[in-house]
Design an enzyme around this catalytic site. Structure first.
Site, PDB file in Angstrom:
ATOM      1  N   GLY A  98       0.839  -1.193   0.000  1.00 19.32           N
ATOM      2  CA  GLY A  98       0.000   0.000   0.000  1.00 19.32           C
ATOM      3  C   GLY A  98       0.869   1.235   0.000  1.00 19.32           C
ATOM      4  N   PHE A 102       3.629   8.796   3.930  1.00 17.00           N
ATOM      5  CA  PHE A 102       5.076   8.655   4.093  1.00 17.00           C
ATOM      6  C   PHE A 102       5.720   8.112   2.815  1.00 17.00           C
ATOM      7  CE2 PHE A 102       8.999   6.788   5.646  1.00 17.00           C
ATOM      8  CZ  PHE A 102       9.385   7.588   6.712  1.00 17.00           C
ATOM      9  N   ASP A 221      -2.784  11.257  15.630  1.00 16.51           N
ATOM     10  CA  ASP A 221      -3.292  10.950  14.288  1.00 16.51           C
ATOM     11  C   ASP A 221      -4.042   9.617  14.315  1.00 16.51           C
ATOM     12  OD1 ASP A 221      -3.750  11.679  11.697  1.00 16.51           O
ATOM     13  OD2 ASP A 221      -1.855  10.908  10.916  1.00 16.51           O
TER      14      ASP A 221
HETATM   15  P1  AMP Z   1       0.843   3.790   5.913  1.00 20.94           P
HETATM   16  O1  AMP Z   1       1.893   4.537   5.193  1.00 20.94           O
HETATM   17  O2  AMP Z   1       1.265   3.375   7.289  1.00 20.94           O
HETATM   18  O3  AMP Z   1      -0.503   4.446   5.879  1.00 20.94           O
HETATM   19  O4  AMP Z   1       0.675   2.396   5.128  1.00 20.94           O
HETATM   20  C1  AMP Z   1       0.082   2.297   3.858  1.00 20.94           C
HETATM   21  C2  AMP Z   1      -0.523   0.912   3.715  1.00 20.94           C
HETATM   22  O5  AMP Z   1       0.504  -0.072   3.783  1.00 20.94           O
HETATM   23  C3  AMP Z   1      -1.486   0.551   4.865  1.00 20.94           C
HETATM   24  O6  AMP Z   1      -2.795   0.956   4.571  1.00 20.94           O
HETATM   25  C4  AMP Z   1      -1.368  -0.949   4.933  1.00 20.94           C
HETATM   26  O7  AMP Z   1      -2.242  -1.533   3.997  1.00 20.94           O
HETATM   27  C5  AMP Z   1       0.065  -1.208   4.507  1.00 20.94           C
HETATM   28  N1  AMP Z   1       0.942  -1.404   5.682  1.00 20.94           N
HETATM   29  C6  AMP Z   1       1.610  -0.458   6.385  1.00 20.94           C
HETATM   30  N2  AMP Z   1       2.316  -1.005   7.382  1.00 20.94           N
HETATM   31  C7  AMP Z   1       2.090  -2.336   7.337  1.00 20.94           C
HETATM   32  C8  AMP Z   1       2.523  -3.461   8.134  1.00 20.94           C
HETATM   33  N3  AMP Z   1       3.325  -3.317   9.166  1.00 20.94           N
HETATM   34  N4  AMP Z   1       2.065  -4.678   7.781  1.00 20.94           N
HETATM   35  C9  AMP Z   1       1.231  -4.845   6.722  1.00 20.94           C
HETATM   36  N5  AMP Z   1       0.786  -3.830   5.947  1.00 20.94           N
HETATM   37  C10 AMP Z   1       1.206  -2.591   6.243  1.00 20.94           C
END
Ligand code: AMP
Length: 415
Positions: A98, A102, A221
């Site tokens: 995803g 960031f 957040d």
């Molecule tokens: P974020 O940048 O944290 O919003 O992450 C973007 C997307 O990546 C999230 O919506 C999740 O689907 C996936 N993601 C982030 N961190 C993890 C993790 N530790 N394990 C599995 N999927 C993750």
């Protein structure tokens, strides 16, 4: 992350207003979980943040690691970019999990012997997009907070990488992804009532732990995209990029630039910049309402009176008769009526306009855990539209009491 690039409904807010700082009486917090690592000496957090919050060139991975290890006894791994490229097949699209504010997140696997002391496991590698919404400061906050904090309801940071202008974070892999995807993605299977409750309790415990430190940590957040789910739907908070140390001594709040996400940020925080743990409680209340209704905190495509979830729900939440009109139709009527009523009341308390009327997180945990005891499953409403037959039973379940038509429906009488 502050704002998911993919999702227009979530707008990040960075107002950049300076507010004055008024000390008052000391707020009292408690409620950490026994299996967690206690939150360490907070002045060290501040020292590290000050030391490394400058330009990108001030960041030396080795220095940060040595400093973290010295200060907290941190067990974070300091990865090289070439190692992370290797395990993600050079950040291949086929490993993409995803993308948030960031940057992109890839799945990878670390084998036996990848690094001494690191067990073989699936990991998630987050790669800072230097042109994105978040930067070195948020990366650093994540390393500092998650490097120190360990709790069953906080996602585990395994390590980081800091080379030239590259910033990466390596986390434990959360097989079920974010709560946002489960609640709002059209093709996902609807979460059952009991699972929603379990997720709410887990996330509440994570926040209670952060607020329970001697100097509380304000998450700032809290939202469905920052709640990740383990294989058994254990909820864990991720993304500490905006986390802030709470007030110390006789101060009741910290004053900051207003940052967070529209629809989740507490109104007094947005208008004054005064940040307290009660700002997190407001955001928690919004997520509870999202779990109950299956609607996003802000939906600009809805009719005017329904765009802002908190405002739309308020008049319905006080009575179980009205409540059924706003419960997520994807639950198919399978929920505890008593539990939903009490959860709605708790959510409304959390989103009280006066922060003092909001409960503290340990109280929220206790309340939610109590709802698990309710075994009544609603048969007061079924799927909409109702069947055309005159039978009062559908799939063996009585439909006495009528069907819930998904909102907007029930007019609220102003009496
Ligand atoms: P974020 O940048 O944290 O919003 O992450 C973007 C997307 O990546 C999230 O919506 C999740 O689907 C996936 N993601 C982030 N961190 C993890 C993790 N530790 N394990 C599995 N999927 C993750």
């Amino acid at each position: 992350m502050t704002a998911a690039k993919c999702c227009s409904v979530e707008d990040s807010i960075i107002l950049g207003i300076n507010f004055s700082h008024k000390p008052k009486s000391k707020a009292h917090h408690n409620g950490s979980e026994s299996s967690s690592r206690p939150i360490g000496p907070m002045p060290s957090f501040r020292r590290l943040q000050v030391a490394y919050s400058g330009s990108l060139s001030t960041c030396s991975s080795q220095r940060i690691n040595e400093d973290l290890a010295q200060t907290f006894g941190s067990d974070l791994f300091d990865f090289q970019l070439v190692e992370l490229k290797g395990i993600t097949q050079n950040f291949s699209r086929s490993y993409l999990l995803g993308e948030g504010g960031f940057g992109k997140v890839h799945k990878a696997y670390v084998d036996e012997g990848f690094r001494p002391g690191l067990k073989p496991q699936a990991v998630a590698v987050k790669h800072l997009d230097i042109e994105g919404l978040q930067g070195h400061r948020e990366w650093l906050a994540e390393v500092i907070f998650l490097g120190q904090l360990r709790h069953p309801h906080l996602v585990k940071l395994i390590g980081y990488c800091c080379e030239e202008d590259e910033r990466l974070l390596v986390y434990e892999f959360m097989p079920r992804g974010s709560l946002e995807n489960h609640l709002f993605k059209r093709l996902s299977i609807s979460l059952p009532w009991g699972t929603r409750l379990k997720i709410a309790i887990g996330a509440a415990k994570g926040l209670a732990f952060l607020h329970g430190a001697e100097t509380p940590v304000i998450y700032r957040d809290f939202k469905t995209s920052n709640i990740l789910l383990d294989s058994d739907f254990t909820a864990k908070l991720s993304d500490f990029g905006l986390a802030k140390m709470g007030p110390e001594g006789s101060n009741t709040h910290v004053t900051t630039r207003v940052m967070g996400t529209y629809g989740y940020a507490a109104p007094e925080y947005v208008s004054t910049g005064h940040l307290t743990t009660k700002s997190d409680v407001y955001s928690f209340g919004v997520v509870l309402l999202e779990l109950l209704t299956g609607r996003r905190s802000m939906e600009k495509s809805r009719p005017k009176g329904e765009q802002h979830l908190v405002d739309w729900v308020r008049p319905y939440a006080s009575s179980s008769r009205r409540l059924r009109y706003i419960i997520d139709p994807r639950l198919g009527g399978q929920y505890s009526v008593k539990g939903a009523k009490e959860m709605a009341q708790l959510a409304i308390q959390c989103v009280s306009l006066n922060p003092k009327d909001r409960p503290k997180m340990p109280m929220v945990v206790e309340k939610l855990e109590g709802l698990q005891n309710y075994k009544d499953m609603a048969i007061t409403c079924g799927l909409w539209p109702p069947p055309t037959t005159k039978s009062s039973r559908v799939n063996g379940v009585s439909t006495k009491g009528g069907y819930c038509k998904p909102s907007p429906v029930a007019p609220i009488r102003k009496s």
